[in-house]
Design a protein around this motif. Sequence first.
Motif, PDB file in Angstrom:
ATOM      1  N   SER A  93      -3.006  76.382  40.677  1.00  7.13           N
ATOM      2  CA  SER A  93      -3.600  77.207  39.277  1.00  7.13           C
ATOM      3  C   SER A  93      -2.516  77.114  38.242  1.00  7.13           C
ATOM      4  N   LYS A  94      -1.344  77.052  38.673  1.00  4.61           N
ATOM      5  CA  LYS A  94      -0.159  76.940  37.390  1.00  4.61           C
ATOM      6  C   LYS A  94       0.185  75.740  37.139  1.00  4.61           C
ATOM      7  N   ILE A  95       0.667  74.964  38.085  1.00  2.55           N
ATOM      8  CA  ILE A  95       1.476  73.670  37.955  1.00  2.55           C
ATOM      9  C   ILE A  95       0.634  72.446  37.925  1.00  2.55           C
ATOM     10  N   LYS A 132      -0.689  65.121  34.438  1.00  3.06           N
ATOM     11  CA  LYS A 132      -1.767  64.323  33.878  1.00  3.06           C
ATOM     12  C   LYS A 132      -2.663  64.017  35.332  1.00  3.06           C
ATOM     13  N   PRO A 133      -3.948  63.891  34.910  1.00  2.00           N
ATOM     14  CA  PRO A 133      -4.823  63.747  35.772  1.00  2.00           C
ATOM     15  C   PRO A 133      -4.574  62.407  36.768  1.00  2.00           C
ATOM     16  N   LYS A 134      -3.977  61.452  36.159  1.00  2.00           N
ATOM     17  CA  LYS A 134      -3.773  60.186  36.693  1.00  2.00           C
ATOM     18  C   LYS A 134      -2.659  60.421  38.001  1.00  2.00           C
ATOM     19  N   TRP A 135      -2.015  61.393  37.619  1.00  2.00           N
ATOM     20  CA  TRP A 135      -0.773  61.642  38.625  1.00  2.00           C
ATOM     21  C   TRP A 135      -0.871  62.453  39.561  1.00  2.00           C
ATOM     22  N   GLN A 136      -2.075  63.255  39.551  1.00  4.96           N
ATOM     23  CA  GLN A 136      -2.442  64.504  40.343  1.00  4.96           C
ATOM     24  C   GLN A 136      -2.374  64.051  41.745  1.00  4.96           C
ATOM     25  N   PRO A 137      -2.929  62.979  42.139  1.00  6.54           N
ATOM     26  CA  PRO A 137      -3.047  62.721  43.676  1.00  6.54           C
ATOM     27  C   PRO A 137      -1.532  62.402  44.265  1.00  6.54           C
ATOM     28  N   MET A 138      -0.714  61.497  43.326  1.00  6.00           N
ATOM     29  CA  MET A 138       0.587  61.404  43.803  1.00  6.00           C
ATOM     30  C   MET A 138       1.280  62.546  43.911  1.00  6.00           C
ATOM     31  N   PHE A 139       1.197  63.685  42.969  1.00  4.37           N
ATOM     32  CA  PHE A 139       1.868  64.914  42.810  1.00  4.37           C
ATOM     33  C   PHE A 139       1.592  65.938  44.240  1.00  4.37           C
ATOM     34  N   ARG A 140       0.082  65.779  44.530  1.00  6.56           N
ATOM     35  CA  ARG A 140      -0.284  66.472  45.708  1.00  6.56           C
ATOM     36  C   ARG A 140       0.346  65.856  47.117  1.00  6.56           C
ATOM     37  N   LEU A 141       0.492  64.681  47.323  1.00  6.64           N
ATOM     38  CA  LEU A 141       0.968  63.986  48.153  1.00  6.64           C
ATOM     39  C   LEU A 141       2.622  64.326  48.368  1.00  6.64           C
TER      40      LEU A 141
END
Length: 74
Positions: free
Chosen positions: A13-15, A20-29
């Motif tokens: 919800s906060k971070i 950026k949407p492009k980096w969200q999968p990498m961030f989640r991993l």
Amino acid sequence: MKILPEIQEKIQSKILPLVKPKWQPMFRLGVNALSLKPFISLNSNARTSRKLGNAAEIQMFRLMNKIGIWSIFS
């Protein structure tokens, strides 16, 4: 007390909206593999964080190379 669900909810919800949407999968991993699971190895943690193990290993490799997080482990 459920700490991990609270942490995951705050990340979602906060971070995550700040990434950026492009980096969200990498961030989640990275969050799942490197902070929310007991550390075994980069590849092992990546495989347990994603349904497609080989793809997760490649993403972990890219994460370590592009962002330089690997220096934390050396």
